[in-house]
Write a protein that holds these residues in place. Structure first.
Motif, PDB file in Angstrom:
ATOM      1  N   LEU A  19     -17.189-126.457 -45.434  1.00  0.00           N
ATOM      2  CA  LEU A  19     -15.739-126.087 -45.151  1.00  0.00           C
ATOM      3  C   LEU A  19     -14.677-126.411 -45.511  1.00  0.00           C
ATOM      4  O   LEU A  19     -13.795-125.919 -46.120  1.00  0.00           O
ATOM      5  CB  LEU A  19     -15.586-126.158 -43.375  1.00  0.00           C
ATOM      6  N   ALA A  20     -14.616-127.909 -45.849  1.00  0.00           N
ATOM      7  CA  ALA A  20     -13.720-128.627 -46.363  1.00  0.00           C
ATOM      8  C   ALA A  20     -13.496-128.301 -47.895  1.00  0.00           C
ATOM      9  O   ALA A  20     -12.348-127.958 -48.502  1.00  0.00           O
ATOM     10  CB  ALA A  20     -13.566-130.060 -45.972  1.00  0.00           C
ATOM     11  N   ALA A  21     -14.690-128.237 -48.511  1.00  0.00           N
ATOM     12  CA  ALA A  21     -14.690-127.897 -49.977  1.00  0.00           C
ATOM     13  C   ALA A  21     -14.032-126.507 -50.439  1.00  0.00           C
ATOM     14  O   ALA A  21     -13.347-126.277 -50.973  1.00  0.00           O
ATOM     15  CB  ALA A  21     -16.162-128.221 -50.584  1.00  0.00           C
ATOM     16  N   THR A  22     -14.674-125.586 -49.548  1.00  0.00           N
ATOM     17  CA  THR A  22     -14.268-124.086 -49.556  1.00  0.00           C
ATOM     18  C   THR A  22     -12.874-124.009 -49.380  1.00  0.00           C
ATOM     19  O   THR A  22     -12.220-123.224 -50.102  1.00  0.00           O
ATOM     20  CB  THR A  22     -15.155-123.272 -48.733  1.00  0.00           C
ATOM     21  N   ALA A  23     -12.311-124.791 -48.518  1.00  0.00           N
ATOM     22  CA  ALA A  23     -10.874-124.724 -48.193  1.00  0.00           C
ATOM     23  C   ALA A  23      -9.922-124.936 -49.612  1.00  0.00           C
ATOM     24  O   ALA A  23      -8.576-124.629 -49.649  1.00  0.00           O
ATOM     25  CB  ALA A  23     -10.444-125.155 -47.056  1.00  0.00           C
ATOM     26  N   THR A  24     -10.470-125.704 -50.479  1.00  0.00           N
ATOM     27  CA  THR A  24      -9.960-126.106 -51.746  1.00  0.00           C
ATOM     28  C   THR A  24      -9.832-124.983 -52.833  1.00  0.00           C
ATOM     29  O   THR A  24      -9.192-125.186 -53.782  1.00  0.00           O
ATOM     30  CB  THR A  24     -10.315-127.475 -52.174  1.00  0.00           C
ATOM     31  N   LEU A  25     -10.688-124.084 -52.593  1.00  0.00           N
ATOM     32  CA  LEU A  25     -10.754-122.786 -53.815  1.00  0.00           C
ATOM     33  C   LEU A  25      -9.435-122.256 -53.947  1.00  0.00           C
ATOM     34  O   LEU A  25      -8.903-121.575 -53.014  1.00  0.00           O
ATOM     35  CB  LEU A  25     -12.063-122.102 -53.550  1.00  0.00           C
ATOM     36  N   ARG A  26      -9.350-121.984 -55.421  1.00  0.00           N
ATOM     37  CA  ARG A  26      -8.222-121.159 -55.561  1.00  0.00           C
ATOM     38  C   ARG A  26      -8.723-120.462 -56.558  1.00  0.00           C
ATOM     39  O   ARG A  26      -8.584-120.360 -58.088  1.00  0.00           O
ATOM     40  CB  ARG A  26      -7.032-121.961 -56.166  1.00  0.00           C
ATOM     41  N   LEU A  27      -9.356-119.161 -56.463  1.00  0.00           N
ATOM     42  CA  LEU A  27      -9.676-118.395 -57.413  1.00  0.00           C
ATOM     43  C   LEU A  27      -9.987-116.805 -56.854  1.00  0.00           C
ATOM     44  O   LEU A  27     -10.141-116.970 -55.432  1.00  0.00           O
ATOM     45  CB  LEU A  27     -11.107-118.806 -58.367  1.00  0.00           C
ATOM     46  N   PRO A  28     -10.225-115.665 -57.596  1.00  0.00           N
ATOM     47  CA  PRO A  28     -10.275-114.544 -56.966  1.00  0.00           C
ATOM     48  C   PRO A  28     -11.619-114.439 -56.079  1.00  0.00           C
ATOM     49  O   PRO A  28     -12.566-114.991 -56.667  1.00  0.00           O
ATOM     50  CB  PRO A  28     -10.287-113.469 -58.095  1.00  0.00           C
ATOM     51  N   ALA A  29     -11.658-113.831 -54.932  1.00  0.00           N
ATOM     52  CA  ALA A  29     -12.777-114.079 -54.119  1.00  0.00           C
ATOM     53  C   ALA A  29     -12.952-112.657 -53.450  1.00  0.00           C
ATOM     54  O   ALA A  29     -11.809-112.264 -52.759  1.00  0.00           O
ATOM     55  CB  ALA A  29     -12.875-115.227 -53.262  1.00  0.00           C
ATOM     56  N   LEU A  30     -14.109-112.002 -53.226  1.00  0.00           N
ATOM     57  CA  LEU A  30     -14.388-110.868 -52.444  1.00  0.00           C
ATOM     58  C   LEU A  30     -15.548-111.383 -51.389  1.00  0.00           C
ATOM     59  O   LEU A  30     -16.642-112.083 -51.872  1.00  0.00           O
ATOM     60  CB  LEU A  30     -14.828-109.646 -53.209  1.00  0.00           C
ATOM     61  N   VAL A  31     -15.446-111.364 -50.330  1.00  0.00           N
ATOM     62  CA  VAL A  31     -16.268-111.895 -49.134  1.00  0.00           C
ATOM     63  C   VAL A  31     -16.592-110.399 -48.482  1.00  0.00           C
ATOM     64  O   VAL A  31     -15.859-109.769 -48.024  1.00  0.00           O
ATOM     65  CB  VAL A  31     -15.537-112.951 -48.285  1.00  0.00           C
ATOM     66  N   ILE A  32     -18.172-110.375 -48.370  1.00  0.00           N
ATOM     67  CA  ILE A  32     -18.725-109.078 -47.930  1.00  0.00           C
ATOM     68  C   ILE A  32     -19.539-109.335 -46.576  1.00  0.00           C
ATOM     69  O   ILE A  32     -20.303-110.367 -46.818  1.00  0.00           O
ATOM     70  CB  ILE A  32     -19.489-108.144 -48.967  1.00  0.00           C
ATOM     71  N   ALA A  33     -19.582-108.366 -45.637  1.00  0.00           N
ATOM     72  CA  ALA A  33     -20.385-108.706 -44.443  1.00  0.00           C
ATOM     73  C   ALA A  33     -20.922-107.380 -44.101  1.00  0.00           C
ATOM     74  O   ALA A  33     -20.290-106.460 -44.454  1.00  0.00           O
ATOM     75  CB  ALA A  33     -19.623-109.216 -43.224  1.00  0.00           C
ATOM     76  N   GLY A  34     -22.204-107.258 -43.546  1.00  0.00           N
ATOM     77  CA  GLY A  34     -22.625-106.039 -42.910  1.00  0.00           C
ATOM     78  C   GLY A  34     -22.461-105.998 -41.412  1.00  0.00           C
ATOM     79  O   GLY A  34     -22.486-107.230 -40.879  1.00  0.00           O
TER      80      GLY A  34
END
Length: 263
Positions: free
Chosen positions: A192-207
Motif C-alpha cells: 500500500l505505501a509503496a504503490t502510493a508513491t508510483l508516478r507512471l501511466p497505469a491501467l487497472v482492470i477488474a472483472g
C-alpha cells in the motif's frame, strides 16, 4: 523453449516479435502459467515485442523449496528484463503478477513505461487465509484447492463451457510447492505505501464477477496511483483476459495508444 538460468531457479519464458520493438511483458497469476495470455495475443496490435514468462514454481520454470518472498519474485522479473535488455516496457501483471508489477515499478522505474494491473491489489487477503491454503495444499495437493479456486476465478457462465476443463487441468498440474511458495509471498506482502508513491501511466482492470479480488478492492489500488485509469469488464471473473479477451484487449490497446506504445 527459452530458459534463463539464475543462481537459484531456471525461468521459462517466450520472447516473440522484433527485438528492437517496444516490449509488452506479461506476468501470470497464482496457479497458472504463461499460457494464461494465449487467447489475448491475437487481439494485440502488430509491431510489439511480446515477452511472457512462468513465475518461479509455475509452468516450466524451476520450483525451489517454499516459501518465497515478494521481493524474490520482483527480482526474478527484474533479472529477466535485464537479461533480455528490455527497457521502457509496459508490464502487464494479473493477481500476484500485478503485485510483482507494483514492486518492480517501485524498484526499477527505469525499466517501465507503464503498468497494467489486472485483478490485483496492494494487499490481497489475510496472512491466515494464505497459510490455510498452504496447509490445504500440503495435505491434499492442488486438487484439494481447485474447486474453491475455480469458483473464485470464473463466472458461473464460463464454468459451464467445455474449455473450463483446461483451466482446471492447468491449476491442478502446477507444482504444489510452487503454489505454496507464491502463496507465502502474497501472505507477507503489503504494498500500500509503496504503490502510493508510483508516478507512471497505469491501467487497472477488474472483472465484475471476480471472487478473488473483488472490483472494489482493485479500484482502491487504482486510487493509490495518480492518474490511473480503472476499467471494469462485465461478465468476467478473476481472469478477465480469459473470459473476455476482446474486452480486455480493447482496454489494453486503448491504453497503449494513449501512452504512444508503440510510438
Amino acid at each position: 523453449m527459452s530458459i534463463m538460468r539464475l543462481d537459484d531457479v531456471d525461468l521459462h519464458y517466450r520472447d516473440t516479435g522484433p527485438r528492437e520493438a517496444p516490449a509488452l511483458v506479461f506476468a501470470n497469476s497464482l496457479g497458472t502459467d504463461l499460457r494464461l495470455w494465449d487467447d489475448l495475443l491475437e487481439h494485440l496490435p502488430a509491431g510489439l515485442r511480446i515477452i511472457r514468462y512462468d513465475m518461479r514454481g509455475h509452468g516450466l520454470s524451476g520450483c525451489p523449496p517454499a516459501p518465497y518472498k515478494m521481493g524474490t519474485l520482483v527480482r526474478d522479473a527484474e533479472r529477466l528484463l535485464d537479461h533480455l535488455r528490455v527497457r521502457d516496457c509496459v508490464f502487464v501483471g494479473l493477481s500476484i503478477g500485478g503485485m510483482v508489477a507494483q514492486g518492480l515499478a517501485v524498484k526499477r522505474l527505469d525499466l517501465l513505461r507503464g503498468v497494467v494491473l489486472a485483478s490485483t491489489a496492494s494487499k490481497i487477503g489475510t496472512a491466515q487465509m494464505w497459510h490455510d491454503r498452504i496447509e490445504a495444499v500440503a495435505r491434499g495437493g492442488m486438487s484439494a484447492l481447485s474447486p474453491g479456486v475455480l469458483e473464485r476465478w470464473f463466472s458461473p457462465a464460463f464454468r459451464g463451457l467445455p474449455e473450463f476443463a483446461q483451466w482446471r487441468a492447468m491449476l491442478e498440474r502446477q507444482p504444489p510447492e510452487g503454489y505454496a511458495g507464491c502463496a507465502a509471498a502474497i501472505a507477507g506482502c503489503d504494498l500500500l505505501a509503496a504503490t502510493a508513491t508510483l508516478r507512471l501511466p497505469a491501467l487497472v482492470i477488474a472483472g465484475d464477477e471476480d471472487g478473488a479480488t473483488p472490483p472494489d478492492l482493485v479500484r482502491e489500488t487504482a486510487q493509490l496511483i495518480p492518474g490511473a485509469e480503472f476499467a471494469l469488464i462485465r461478465g468476467a471473473g478473476h481472469l478477465p483476459n480469459v473470459e473476455r479477451p476482446d474486452a480486455f484487449a480493447a482496454r489494453l490497446n486503448a491504453f497503449l495508444a494513449r501512452i504512444a506504445h508503440p510510438r
